[in-house]
Design a protein around this motif. Structure first.
Motif, short mmCIF file in Angstrom:
data_model
loop_
_atom_site.label_atom_id
_atom_site.label_comp_id
_atom_site.label_asym_id
_atom_site.label_seq_id
_atom_site.Cartn_x
_atom_site.Cartn_y
_atom_site.Cartn_z
N ALA A 11 5.30 -6.96 5.77
CA ALA A 11 5.57 -6.82 4.33
C ALA A 11 4.27 -6.63 3.57
O ALA A 11 4.18 -5.78 2.68
N LYS A 12 3.25 -7.40 3.91
CA LYS A 12 1.95 -7.29 3.23
C LYS A 12 1.35 -5.91 3.44
O LYS A 12 0.91 -5.26 2.50
N PHE A 13 1.35 -5.45 4.71
CA PHE A 13 0.75 -4.15 5.00
C PHE A 13 1.55 -3.00 4.41
O PHE A 13 0.98 -2.00 3.96
N THR A 14 2.88 -3.13 4.36
CA THR A 14 3.71 -2.10 3.75
C THR A 14 3.40 -2.01 2.26
O THR A 14 3.19 -0.92 1.73
N HIS A 15 3.34 -3.14 1.60
CA HIS A 15 3.06 -3.18 0.16
C HIS A 15 1.66 -2.66 -0.12
O HIS A 15 1.46 -1.79 -0.97
N ASP A 16 0.66 -3.17 0.59
CA ASP A 16 -0.72 -2.77 0.36
C ASP A 16 -0.94 -1.29 0.69
O ASP A 16 -1.62 -0.57 -0.04
N GLY A 17 -0.37 -0.84 1.81
CA GLY A 17 -0.52 0.56 2.20
C GLY A 17 0.11 1.50 1.20
O GLY A 17 -0.43 2.56 0.89
N ASN A 18 1.27 1.13 0.69
CA ASN A 18 1.94 1.94 -0.32
C ASN A 18 1.09 2.05 -1.58
O ASN A 18 0.91 3.14 -2.14
N ARG A 19 0.53 0.93 -2.02
CA ARG A 19 -0.32 0.93 -3.20
C ARG A 19 -1.56 1.80 -2.99
O ARG A 19 -1.93 2.60 -3.85
N GLN A 20 -2.19 1.67 -1.83
CA GLN A 20 -3.40 2.43 -1.54
C GLN A 20 -3.11 3.93 -1.45
O GLN A 20 -3.91 4.74 -1.93
N MET A 21 -1.97 4.29 -0.86
CA MET A 21 -1.62 5.71 -0.76
C MET A 21 -1.41 6.30 -2.16
O MET A 21 -1.86 7.40 -2.46
N LYS A 22 -0.75 5.55 -3.04
CA LYS A 22 -0.55 6.03 -4.41
C LYS A 22 -1.88 6.21 -5.14
O LYS A 22 -2.09 7.20 -5.84
N GLU A 23 -2.77 5.24 -4.97
CA GLU A 23 -4.10 5.35 -5.59
C GLU A 23 -4.84 6.58 -5.09
O GLU A 23 -5.44 7.31 -5.87
N TYR A 24 -4.82 6.80 -3.79
CA TYR A 24 -5.50 7.94 -3.18
C TYR A 24 -4.94 9.25 -3.74
O TYR A 24 -5.71 10.14 -4.14
N CYS A 25 -3.62 9.36 -3.80
CA CYS A 25 -3.00 10.58 -4.31
C CYS A 25 -3.38 10.83 -5.76
O CYS A 25 -3.66 11.96 -6.15
N ARG A 26 -3.41 9.78 -6.56
CA ARG A 26 -3.78 9.94 -7.97
C ARG A 26 -5.24 10.35 -8.10
O ARG A 26 -5.58 11.23 -8.90
N GLU A 27 -6.13 9.72 -7.34
CA GLU A 27 -7.55 10.06 -7.39
C GLU A 27 -7.79 11.51 -6.99
O GLU A 27 -8.63 12.19 -7.58
N LYS A 28 -7.07 11.99 -5.99
CA LYS A 28 -7.25 13.35 -5.48
C LYS A 28 -6.37 14.36 -6.20
O LYS A 28 -6.37 15.54 -5.86
N LYS A 29 -5.63 13.86 -7.20
CA LYS A 29 -4.71 14.69 -7.97
C LYS A 29 -3.70 15.39 -7.06
O LYS A 29 -3.37 16.56 -7.24
N LEU A 30 -3.21 14.63 -6.11
CA LEU A 30 -2.19 15.14 -5.20
C LEU A 30 -0.81 14.80 -5.76
O LEU A 30 -0.62 13.75 -6.36
N ARG A 31 0.11 15.67 -5.54
CA ARG A 31 1.47 15.46 -6.02
C ARG A 31 2.09 14.30 -5.25
O ARG A 31 1.96 14.19 -4.04
N LEU A 32 2.78 13.45 -5.96
CA LEU A 32 3.36 12.25 -5.37
C LEU A 32 4.82 12.15 -5.79
O LEU A 32 5.14 12.14 -6.98
N ASN A 33 5.70 12.10 -4.81
CA ASN A 33 7.13 11.95 -5.08
C ASN A 33 7.49 10.49 -4.84
O ASN A 33 7.58 10.04 -3.71
#
Length: 64
Positions: A13-35
């Motif tokens: 649960a911790k890794f799922t939550h943390d990984g999800n948050r980190q992926m969203k941050e990465y996509c926003r920083e790189k201006k990648l489209r996120l669904n």
């Protein structure tokens, strides 16, 4: 809604939550489209309502 497959205190649960948050941050920083699709959980009959309420209770305990 985060993930309800794992118990709140598990590493999964911790890794799922943390990984999800980190992926969203990465996509926003790189201006990648996120669904960002969410989960919808429904019952098919009244006998399943108690299990649905239990899922909601666990979600609130885990993320609130």
């Amino acid at each position: 809604m985060q993930d309800f497959y794992y118990s709140a205190d598990s590493l999964k649960a911790k890794f799922t939550h943390d990984g999800n948050r980190q992926m969203k941050e990465y996509c926003r920083e790189k201006k990648l489209r996120l669904n960002e699709c969410k989960k919808v959980v429904v019952t098919t009959n009244e006998s399943e309502l108690e299990a649905l309420y239990e899922l909601e209770k666990k979600r609130q305990e885990k993320w609130c």
